[in-house]
Design a protein around this motif. Structure first.
Motif, short mmCIF file in Angstrom:
data_model
loop_
_atom_site.label_atom_id
_atom_site.label_comp_id
_atom_site.label_asym_id
_atom_site.label_seq_id
_atom_site.Cartn_x
_atom_site.Cartn_y
_atom_site.Cartn_z
N ASN A 89 25.49 51.65 16.00
CA ASN A 89 27.00 51.41 16.62
C ASN A 89 27.87 50.76 15.50
O ASN A 89 27.34 49.93 15.26
CB ASN A 89 26.95 50.68 18.01
CG ASN A 89 28.56 50.67 18.33
OD1 ASN A 89 29.14 49.91 18.18
ND2 ASN A 89 28.79 51.64 19.15
N LEU A 90 28.94 51.51 15.08
CA LEU A 90 29.89 50.90 14.08
C LEU A 90 30.89 50.03 14.57
O LEU A 90 31.49 49.44 13.69
CB LEU A 90 30.22 52.21 13.37
CG LEU A 90 29.12 53.03 12.54
CD1 LEU A 90 29.77 53.98 11.79
CD2 LEU A 90 28.03 52.19 11.88
N GLU A 91 31.17 49.90 15.83
CA GLU A 91 32.31 49.18 16.23
C GLU A 91 32.28 47.76 15.95
O GLU A 91 31.24 47.18 15.95
CB GLU A 91 32.39 49.26 17.80
CG GLU A 91 32.68 50.64 18.23
CD GLU A 91 34.06 51.58 17.51
OE1 GLU A 91 35.06 50.79 17.65
OE2 GLU A 91 33.91 52.67 16.91
N ILE A 100 27.80 47.73 22.87
CA ILE A 100 26.26 47.70 23.12
C ILE A 100 25.85 48.44 24.45
O ILE A 100 26.43 48.47 25.41
CB ILE A 100 26.01 45.92 23.66
CG1 ILE A 100 26.58 45.08 22.73
CG2 ILE A 100 24.42 45.82 23.85
CD1 ILE A 100 25.78 44.64 21.66
N SER A 101 24.87 49.26 24.18
CA SER A 101 24.33 50.19 25.09
C SER A 101 22.78 49.92 25.26
O SER A 101 22.17 49.18 24.63
CB SER A 101 24.50 51.45 24.94
OG SER A 101 23.74 51.87 23.95
N ASP A 102 22.33 50.24 26.78
CA ASP A 102 20.83 50.00 26.84
C ASP A 102 20.09 51.12 26.18
O ASP A 102 18.90 50.74 25.94
CB ASP A 102 20.71 50.01 28.47
CG ASP A 102 21.23 48.99 29.25
OD1 ASP A 102 21.58 47.82 28.57
OD2 ASP A 102 21.49 49.02 30.36
N ASP A 103 20.60 52.11 25.94
CA ASP A 103 19.63 53.13 25.11
C ASP A 103 19.94 53.22 23.73
O ASP A 103 19.75 54.22 23.01
CB ASP A 103 19.78 54.39 25.83
CG ASP A 103 21.03 54.79 26.17
OD1 ASP A 103 22.23 54.13 25.56
OD2 ASP A 103 21.39 56.12 26.50
N ALA A 141 19.23 51.80 17.51
CA ALA A 141 19.16 50.84 16.54
C ALA A 141 20.05 49.61 16.60
O ALA A 141 21.12 49.57 17.42
CB ALA A 141 19.62 51.42 15.08
N PRO A 142 19.87 48.39 15.83
CA PRO A 142 20.67 47.24 16.10
C PRO A 142 22.15 47.80 15.58
O PRO A 142 22.47 48.54 14.80
CB PRO A 142 20.29 46.15 14.91
CG PRO A 142 19.17 46.88 14.39
CD PRO A 142 18.81 48.13 14.93
N PRO A 143 23.48 47.30 16.20
CA PRO A 143 24.72 47.25 15.87
C PRO A 143 24.94 46.89 14.42
O PRO A 143 24.55 46.12 14.01
CB PRO A 143 25.53 46.54 16.72
CG PRO A 143 24.85 46.04 18.02
CD PRO A 143 23.15 45.96 17.38
N MET A 144 25.81 47.88 13.62
CA MET A 144 25.81 47.46 12.44
C MET A 144 26.60 46.18 11.84
O MET A 144 26.31 45.56 10.88
CB MET A 144 26.92 48.63 11.63
CG MET A 144 26.26 49.14 10.16
SD MET A 144 24.47 49.21 9.87
CE MET A 144 24.26 50.93 9.52
N MET A 145 27.26 45.74 12.90
CA MET A 145 28.12 44.49 12.73
C MET A 145 27.13 43.37 12.55
O MET A 145 27.15 42.37 11.68
CB MET A 145 28.98 44.45 13.82
CG MET A 145 29.99 42.99 13.46
SD MET A 145 30.92 42.50 14.90
CE MET A 145 29.82 41.34 15.54
N ALA A 146 26.07 43.39 13.47
CA ALA A 146 25.04 42.36 13.57
C ALA A 146 24.38 42.43 11.95
O ALA A 146 24.03 41.24 11.50
CB ALA A 146 24.11 42.65 14.53
#
Ligand code: HEC
Ligand code: HEC
Length: 232
Positions: free
Chosen positions: A41-43, A48-51, A54-59
């Motif tokens: 997720n690039l936002e 955040i979603s349960d399914d 991969a880790p969110p890109m921000m993290a």
């Protein structure tokens, strides 16, 4: 003479194109969206979603530099960029900075070697550290808080891009919403009709500018809009 000139021009143009081919300007943002969004997720802040796969890109963008052990602080981000360029194409379990739980949850990242060139990887990683910063996050959060605090009608007007042509108390392309409210204190049906089907030549102040129809607008949104405009 003319033919010679055309020939020379063609040659110049052609070599300009060749130059471009040799030094392509890689757009890290676009590449990130094209090559990484299917799993990450690039936002910012991330959705955040349960399914998630991969880790969110921000993290990753926020924490990757912390894992580096540079001799010189100025090398922290360049080292993180180098790490990412290598990891995208050669993900090894022993190199991953993810904790055990995350690895168990997501599995190891599959190599993107045949999808992302080294230069593309570099452009992506450079963009990541320009974009995922505390400063940009607080900008986004401030804008979001400002938006959340607006009246429902104004949010709806923003959603439908009405504000590109209307302001609340100043005429731009279309009349101000306050002037519209004055005109339509009694006849709301005509206002609904104008929003749905467009309007022209009713407002001299608009000097012939036309309001396009908004046929797709839901009755619910229309009601919120009208309620807001007429109370201004
Ligand atoms: C097919 C799914 C998938 C795609 C596509 C993908 N990733 Fe990943 N990525 C993962 C998973 C799963 C992890 C978490 C496990 C790990 O660290 O390997 C991960 C982790 C990472 C990490 C963190 C590694 C660490 O050590 O913490 C980075 C950096 C990364 N990805 C960058 C990218 C970039 C940049 C792209 C686009 C070029 C990309 N990924 C495309 C699945 C993917
Ligand atoms: C592309 C520019 C544009 C956009 C976008 C636009 N308007 Fe307009 N609007 C105008 C113009 C120009 C007029 C004046 C037209 C005229 O002279 O009849 C107008 C007039 C109006 C009127 C008065 C119509 C009447 O019957 O007197 C209302 C109400 C209105 N707009 C609401 C909206 C709403 C709500 C939205 C968003 C859903 C919106 N407009 C989006 C340009 C626009």
């Amino acid at each position: 003479m003319l033919i010679k000139t055309i020939l020379i021009l063609t040659l110049i143009l052609f070599s300009a194109c060749e130059d471009k081919k040799q030094t392509p300007q890689l757009d890290g943002k676009k590449l990130l969206e094209q090559k990484c969004a299917s799993c990450h997720n690039l936002e910012m802040p991330p959705v955040i979603s349960d399914d998630e796969l991969a880790p969110p890109m921000m993290a990753i963008g926020f924490h990757m530099p912390d894992f580096m052990e540079p001799k010189d602080e100025s090398q922290r981000v360049p080292m993180a960029i180098e790490f990412i360029v290598d990891f995208i194409r050669n993900p090894l379990l022993e190199n991953s900075k993810c904790d055990k739980e995350s690895i168990q949850r997501y599995g190891l990242m599959p190599s993107q070697k045949d999808k992302v060139t080294k230069d593309e990887a570099k452009a992506i990683a450079q963009y990541m550290f320009r974009h995922y910063t505390q400063e940009n996050l607080s900008k986004v959060q401030k804008a979001q808080a400002k938006f959340d605090a607006l009246p429902a009608g104004q949010k709806t007007a923003l959603k439908h891009k009405c504000m590109g042509c209307h302001k609340i108390d100043k005429k731009i392309v279309g009349p101000s919403f306050k002037d519209i409210a004055k005109k339509y204190t009694t006849n709301k049906d005509e206002m609904i009709n104008s929003i749905k089907n467009g309007s022209k030549a009713k407002w001299e102040s608009s000097k012939g500018a036309v309001m396009p129809p908004f046929k797709q607008i839901s009755d619910e949104d229309l009601e919120v809009l009208i309620k807001w405009i007429t109370k201004l």
